[in-house]
Design a protein around this motif. Structure first.
Motif, mmCIF file in Angstrom:
data_model
loop_
_atom_site.group_PDB
_atom_site.id
_atom_site.type_symbol
_atom_site.label_atom_id
_atom_site.label_comp_id
_atom_site.label_asym_id
_atom_site.label_seq_id
_atom_site.Cartn_x
_atom_site.Cartn_y
_atom_site.Cartn_z
ATOM 1 N N GLU A 114 13.080 137.619 59.563
ATOM 2 C CA GLU A 114 13.707 138.942 59.451
ATOM 3 C C GLU A 114 15.167 138.818 59.021
ATOM 4 O O GLU A 114 15.636 139.561 58.157
ATOM 5 N N GLU A 121 6.867 131.353 67.844
ATOM 6 C CA GLU A 121 6.456 132.348 66.852
ATOM 7 C C GLU A 121 7.476 133.483 66.767
ATOM 8 O O GLU A 121 7.819 133.945 65.681
ATOM 9 N N ARG A 122 7.997 133.946 67.936
ATOM 10 C CA ARG A 122 9.019 134.998 67.947
ATOM 11 C C ARG A 122 10.279 134.521 67.223
ATOM 12 O O ARG A 122 10.886 135.258 66.458
ATOM 13 N N LEU A 123 10.644 133.290 67.473
ATOM 14 C CA LEU A 123 11.822 132.719 66.821
ATOM 15 C C LEU A 123 11.625 132.670 65.309
ATOM 16 O O LEU A 123 12.518 133.030 64.539
ATOM 17 N N GLN A 124 10.459 132.253 64.862
ATOM 18 C CA GLN A 124 10.175 132.173 63.433
ATOM 19 C C GLN A 124 10.204 133.564 62.798
ATOM 20 O O GLN A 124 10.762 133.749 61.715
ATOM 21 N N ARG A 125 9.624 134.564 63.492
ATOM 22 C CA ARG A 125 9.661 135.943 62.977
ATOM 23 C C ARG A 125 11.104 136.448 62.875
ATOM 24 O O ARG A 125 11.493 137.045 61.881
ATOM 25 N N HIS A 126 11.879 136.178 63.905
ATOM 26 C CA HIS A 126 13.289 136.600 63.901
ATOM 27 C C HIS A 126 14.043 135.932 62.753
ATOM 28 O O HIS A 126 14.820 136.577 62.044
ATOM 29 N N GLN A 152 3.034 130.027 76.305
ATOM 30 C CA GLN A 152 4.335 130.700 76.319
ATOM 31 C C GLN A 152 5.287 130.045 75.322
ATOM 32 O O GLN A 152 6.032 130.728 74.620
ATOM 33 N N GLU A 186 4.283 131.041 71.792
ATOM 34 C CA GLU A 186 4.665 132.429 71.528
ATOM 35 C C GLU A 186 6.172 132.546 71.289
ATOM 36 O O GLU A 186 6.610 133.288 70.405
ATOM 37 N N ALA A 187 6.946 131.813 72.067
ATOM 38 C CA ALA A 187 8.403 131.835 71.883
ATOM 39 C C ALA A 187 8.777 131.286 70.504
ATOM 40 O O ALA A 187 9.653 131.829 69.820
#
Length: 137
Positions: free
Chosen positions: A107, A99-104, A93, A96-97
Motif C-alpha cells: 500500500e 501478510e499484514r506487513l506485506q500488504r502495508h 499468527q 498473518e502478521a
C-alpha cells in the motif's frame, strides 16, 4: 635526564590518554568518553584540557562473564535446543502478521507510485538540519 623528565615518565607509565585507552581496550574513543561520563571509569584532568585514565582503573573494567553477570551487565547464552518450538497457533499468527506487513508495504509503495523511500541517512540529515535551524532561532 632531568628531574622533570622523570616525573613525566612516571605519569606516562601510570596514566593513559583517551586515545591510548581506546586502542588498548580495542574500543572507540567515544566509548571511553561515555564510560567516563557514566562514571564507569574515573578520569583525571591534567592541566586545563588534558584528560587521563589510570591503567589500573582500566584493568578494573575487565571482568569475567560470571562477574559481569553479577553486576548490572548480564550476558546470557541460550542453547537453541532449549528454545521452545512455536505452537501451530503461534505459527499462524506469525504468518498473518507477515501478510499484514506485506500488504502495508505494498500500500505504501502504491501511494508513492512505486518510488522507494529515501535512504535513512538522508532523512536523518534533514531532521538534524531542521533541529539545528530551530536551535539557532
Amino acid at each position: 635526564m632531568c628531574k622533570g623528565d622523570r616525573i613525566m615518565q612516571t605519569l606516562d607509565e601510570t596514566y593513559l590518554t583517551v586515545a591510548e585507552a581506546a586502542t588498548l581496550l580495542r574500543v572507540a574513543q567515544s566509548t571511553i568518553r561515555r564510560w567516563i561520563r557514566q562514571g564507569d571509569v574515573p578520569a583525571y584532568r591534567i592541566g586545563p584540557r588534558r584528560v587521563a585514565l589510570k591503567r589500573t582503573d582500566l584493568d578494573a573494567l575487565i571482568t569475567s562473564v560470571q562477574l559481569g553477570a553479577a553486576r548490572s551487565h548480564s550476558v546470557t547464552y541460550t542453547d537453541p535446543s532449549e528454545i521452545p518450538k512455536l505452537t501451530p497457533e503461534e505459527k499462524q499468527q506469525a504468518l498473518e502478521a507477515m501478510e499484514r506487513l506485506q500488504r502495508h508495504s505494498n500500500e505504501l509503495s502504491a501511494r508513492r507510485g512505486g518510488k522507494p523511500f529515501s535512504p535513512s541517512w538522508e532523512i536523518l540529515n534533514e531532521l538534524r538540519d531542521e533541529r539545528t535551524r530551530q536551535l539557532m532561532e
